[in-house]
Design a protein around this motif. Sequence first.
Motif, PDB file in Angstrom:
ATOM      1  N   ALA A  20       0.829  -1.207   0.000  1.00 12.24           N
ATOM      2  CA  ALA A  20       0.000   0.000   0.000  1.00 12.24           C
ATOM      3  C   ALA A  20       0.860   1.252   0.000  1.00 12.24           C
ATOM      4  CB  ALA A  20      -0.925  -0.013   1.217  1.00 12.24           C
ATOM      5  N   LEU A  21       1.958   1.228   0.753  1.00 10.17           N
ATOM      6  CA  LEU A  21       2.861   2.381   0.791  1.00 10.17           C
ATOM      7  C   LEU A  21       3.472   2.633  -0.579  1.00 10.17           C
ATOM      8  CD1 LEU A  21       4.322   4.474   2.607  1.00 10.17           C
ATOM      9  CD2 LEU A  21       6.083   2.756   2.995  1.00 10.17           C
ATOM     10  N   GLU A  22       3.906   1.561  -1.241  1.00  4.63           N
ATOM     11  CA  GLU A  22       4.490   1.710  -2.574  1.00  4.63           C
ATOM     12  C   GLU A  22       3.461   2.226  -3.569  1.00  4.63           C
ATOM     13  OE1 GLU A  22       5.941  -1.511  -5.763  1.00  4.63           O
ATOM     14  OE2 GLU A  22       7.303  -1.287  -4.052  1.00  4.63           O
ATOM     15  N   GLY A  23       2.237   1.691  -3.503  1.00  6.07           N
ATOM     16  CA  GLY A  23       1.191   2.155  -4.417  1.00  6.07           C
ATOM     17  C   GLY A  23       0.864   3.623  -4.220  1.00  6.07           C
ATOM     18  N   ALA A  24       0.818   4.074  -2.975  1.00  9.72           N
ATOM     19  CA  ALA A  24       0.505   5.474  -2.711  1.00  9.72           C
ATOM     20  C   ALA A  24       1.611   6.392  -3.201  1.00  9.72           C
ATOM     21  CB  ALA A  24       0.275   5.683  -1.212  1.00  9.72           C
ATOM     22  N   LEU A  25       2.862   5.941  -3.142  1.00 10.25           N
ATOM     23  CA  LEU A  25       3.978   6.767  -3.610  1.00 10.25           C
ATOM     24  C   LEU A  25       4.033   6.860  -5.131  1.00 10.25           C
ATOM     25  CD1 LEU A  25       6.785   5.529  -1.188  1.00 10.25           C
ATOM     26  CD2 LEU A  25       5.758   7.810  -1.218  1.00 10.25           C
ATOM     27  N   LEU A  26       3.532   5.830  -5.817  1.00  7.93           N
ATOM     28  CA  LEU A  26       3.684   5.759  -7.274  1.00  7.93           C
ATOM     29  C   LEU A  26       2.425   6.125  -8.042  1.00  7.93           C
ATOM     30  CD1 LEU A  26       5.746   2.452  -7.501  1.00  7.93           C
ATOM     31  CD2 LEU A  26       6.570   4.764  -7.906  1.00  7.93           C
ATOM     32  N   ASP A  27       1.318   6.340  -7.355  1.00  4.40           N
ATOM     33  CA  ASP A  27       0.052   6.625  -8.044  1.00  4.40           C
ATOM     34  C   ASP A  27      -0.437   8.019  -7.642  1.00  4.40           C
ATOM     35  OD1 ASP A  27      -2.350   6.661  -9.325  1.00  4.40           O
ATOM     36  OD2 ASP A  27      -3.115   4.800  -8.457  1.00  4.40           O
ATOM     37  N   PRO A  28       0.030   9.065  -8.321  1.00  6.29           N
ATOM     38  CA  PRO A  28      -0.383  10.424  -7.952  1.00  6.29           C
ATOM     39  C   PRO A  28      -1.830  10.736  -8.280  1.00  6.29           C
ATOM     40  CG  PRO A  28       0.949  10.468  -9.950  1.00  6.29           C
ATOM     41  CD  PRO A  28       0.961   9.054  -9.462  1.00  6.29           C
ATOM     42  N   VAL A  29      -2.480   9.896  -9.096  1.00  5.08           N
ATOM     43  CA  VAL A  29      -3.880  10.145  -9.434  1.00  5.08           C
ATOM     44  C   VAL A  29      -4.783   9.710  -8.283  1.00  5.08           C
ATOM     45  CG1 VAL A  29      -5.729   9.607 -11.042  1.00  5.08           C
ATOM     46  CG2 VAL A  29      -3.405   9.929 -11.891  1.00  5.08           C
ATOM     47  N   ALA A  30      -4.635   8.452  -7.860  1.00  4.08           N
ATOM     48  CA  ALA A  30      -5.455   7.948  -6.760  1.00  4.08           C
ATOM     49  C   ALA A  30      -5.002   8.503  -5.412  1.00  4.08           C
ATOM     50  CB  ALA A  30      -5.416   6.419  -6.732  1.00  4.08           C
ATOM     51  N   PHE A  31      -3.712   8.839  -5.305  1.00  3.65           N
ATOM     52  CA  PHE A  31      -3.171   9.346  -4.045  1.00  3.65           C
ATOM     53  C   PHE A  31      -2.439  10.665  -4.313  1.00  3.65           C
ATOM     54  CE2 PHE A  31      -3.396   4.744  -3.709  1.00  3.65           C
ATOM     55  CZ  PHE A  31      -4.056   4.573  -2.512  1.00  3.65           C
ATOM     56  N   PRO A  32      -3.171  11.754  -4.494  1.00  2.14           N
ATOM     57  CA  PRO A  32      -2.510  13.043  -4.747  1.00  2.14           C
ATOM     58  C   PRO A  32      -1.692  13.478  -3.540  1.00  2.14           C
ATOM     59  CG  PRO A  32      -4.850  13.342  -4.313  1.00  2.14           C
ATOM     60  CD  PRO A  32      -4.628  11.870  -4.417  1.00  2.14           C
ATOM     61  N   ALA A  33      -0.753  14.374  -3.783  1.00  2.00           N
ATOM     62  CA  ALA A  33       0.134  14.841  -2.711  1.00  2.00           C
ATOM     63  C   ALA A  33      -0.609  15.823  -1.810  1.00  2.00           C
ATOM     64  CB  ALA A  33       1.385  15.485  -3.315  1.00  2.00           C
ATOM     65  N   ASN A  34      -1.458  15.290  -0.948  1.00  2.00           N
ATOM     66  CA  ASN A  34      -2.206  16.128  -0.013  1.00  2.00           C
ATOM     67  C   ASN A  34      -2.164  15.504   1.375  1.00  2.00           C
ATOM     68  OD1 ASN A  34      -4.030  13.981  -0.082  1.00  2.00           O
ATOM     69  ND2 ASN A  34      -5.392  14.993  -1.545  1.00  2.00           N
ATOM     70  N   ALA A  35      -2.818  16.173   2.331  1.00  2.00           N
ATOM     71  CA  ALA A  35      -2.749  15.746   3.728  1.00  2.00           C
ATOM     72  C   ALA A  35      -3.301  14.342   3.926  1.00  2.00           C
ATOM     73  CB  ALA A  35      -3.500  16.748   4.610  1.00  2.00           C
ATOM     74  N   GLU A  36      -4.365  13.986   3.190  1.00  2.00           N
ATOM     75  CA  GLU A  36      -4.966  12.673   3.364  1.00  2.00           C
ATOM     76  C   GLU A  36      -3.993  11.566   2.968  1.00  2.00           C
ATOM     77  OE1 GLU A  36      -9.028  10.238   2.120  1.00  2.00           O
ATOM     78  OE2 GLU A  36      -8.621  12.211   1.283  1.00  2.00           O
TER      79      GLU A  36
END
Length: 697
Positions: A20-36
């Motif tokens: 999950a950590l790797e996916g969040a770092l590599l997927d800026p669409v589903a996990f934009p660089a924001n507080a959430e």
Amino acid sequence: MDWAKARAIFLEESRELCAALEGALLDPVAFPANAETFNLLLRTAHTIKGSAGTFGYEALVAFAHALESVLERLRGGKITLGDELVSLLLAGNDHLRRMLDAVEAVAVDAEPDWPDGAPLLQRLQLFLLEDAACAVPGEEALDAAATPCWQLSLRFYPDLFRDGFDPLACLRYLAQLGRLSAVAPVWPPLPEFAELEPTDCLLGLELSLESSASLEQVRDAFEFIAEGSLVGILPPHAPLAAFRALAERLGASIEPQLERWLARGALTPMEAERVREAAWLAAEPGAGQPGAAAGKPARGDSHYIRIEAGKLDRLINRVGELVIAAAGTKLIAQMRCDGELLESVAIINDLVEGIRDDALTLRMVPVDEVFCRFPRMVREVSRQLGKSIQLTVRGADTEIDKSMVERLTDPLLHLVRNAVDHGLEPAEERRAAGKPETGQLTLNAFHDAGSVVVEIEDDGRGIDRDKVLAKALQRGLVAEGRSLSEPELLQLIFLPGFSTARALSDLSGRGMGLDVVKRNIESLRGEVEIHSRPGLGTTFRLRLPLTLAIIDGFRVEVHESSLVMPLEMMIECVDMPQAAMERQTRQVNVRGDWLPFVSLRELFGLPPAAGPEFVVIVHYGDKRAGIVVDRLMGEVQAVIKPLGDIFRSLRGISGSTILGNGKPALVLDVPQLIHHACRRERRRIRQASETPASDMI
């Protein structure tokens, strides 16, 4: 408590968190660089740290804590999620996985052989300590301490004296870098006098260093004792988050350490209060539990339970036997013509169908289990090749049978590597062709007519048909002068060892891989299609059956044998007069539309039928064809059983099943039959076009 079982759960959950950590770092669409997103990253590292602490894996706790500290600064806006930090966090995530592998490799009560993480820890400390290099551009550093001094907190290990080291030597070295001030000893709780060991080093030191030295120079003072000691270094104007992290490392309560910093002016009273408040917030109940982020349920929810894979397989087998038994009961009821029994059996069959559908749903998993592996790979390979590549993933929530997931990974890996290495051009070549410098690679999955379709599409140079044909002629794969249709020509690249690459690389170019793709997909009863446009790109389309276990089927008979075909691939059944069937060209006229057909009697080498025949119109993808049978028997539920190895090369048959009367029946491979009919039709058209007009008169 069964620690072996608890550790297995810890390892599985931790690896899921790493994914999950790797996916969040590599997927800026589903996990934009924001507080959430930053909260999700922080909770992930914190959960791994907390779980590792339960088992006493201090090395794993320390490394996860370092990751957590950097992610804490990221959440606080002190550093930005740039390319350098993403690469470092990915490397740290890989190190976490290696540490988990080390835990798994030893017994529960044994100490793991930890991999060396010192270089990564040093790089993480740079992001934690060097605030000036990592600050958010354009923002004032409001959380900076006012002192211009380095703040050092030293806790020496007990065997320091016995190992021949002197703490004063460290102070003398530091004095050469600048001016020491506020040097104060720190004493831990002392043991009873009778238990006191004179050679133990119980000393700790707190001091300030006024110097313009670099972080590496300050660290060098503790080079020989750093491995066993706790060395805390805060540079001038360190962020308050760094003070809180160091205070937590030094002891269970941060109050004594805050008092020491206040006493020597390292923190103002207001700053100390803010550090205290941040520590309270981090210690609130539930703060370390992963919550719902990006629309996903929290791990603490009761939405999911873990089931052993073997138990699930046994359940599917039981359901398959139940389906066969229910079909047999229905057949007996029909033979006895008992109305009440038929009604009761119909109710039972409805329930069995519901149980069957629910059981099959348990085997279905999102294709994202395969897709999630590729963002990291594309990122690393594109950096290695010096290419700019944007990976887009669509349809990741499309479900596929669990048994296909691992067998689908290897074919996709080869196709993605092929697209990155050969399909997508370098930036200069794309500019010369009038394309954007960034190449587009798309992974897409969707359901279509009872199948799962997975597409790998790129906007690269496409497949050079002339090169493919020249290579085929050179290797004697195609006879000189023979004309090939475009699908036949493109399918040549799946032959073993076939490659048109101009140079070999570490990734591809040796002609290995694409033959594996086709072999693996065909072993899943699937097929591979290629669509390519020169200069515009290539699309590989993998079409797979939705499930390998139980299907809704339609029973037909040929001669005295029963056959089953998948119901989802059927369009209609037609009672065709002989006049509507052109036997010589193998075509059938369905309401003015001529379709190729396959006669199962001819396919199995049986004599022609004496009575009327029926045509079942089937489809697969965008292709349609007719299958000529003797009799139509009706719908059945078929539990597919694999054929033995001796029948592995058999075409047109995908498996077998047991009917309600206890007799076996073969399951038709409809895609293979359609391709057989279409290939024969294309061959007939090609031969007709090559025949001189004088021969046709």
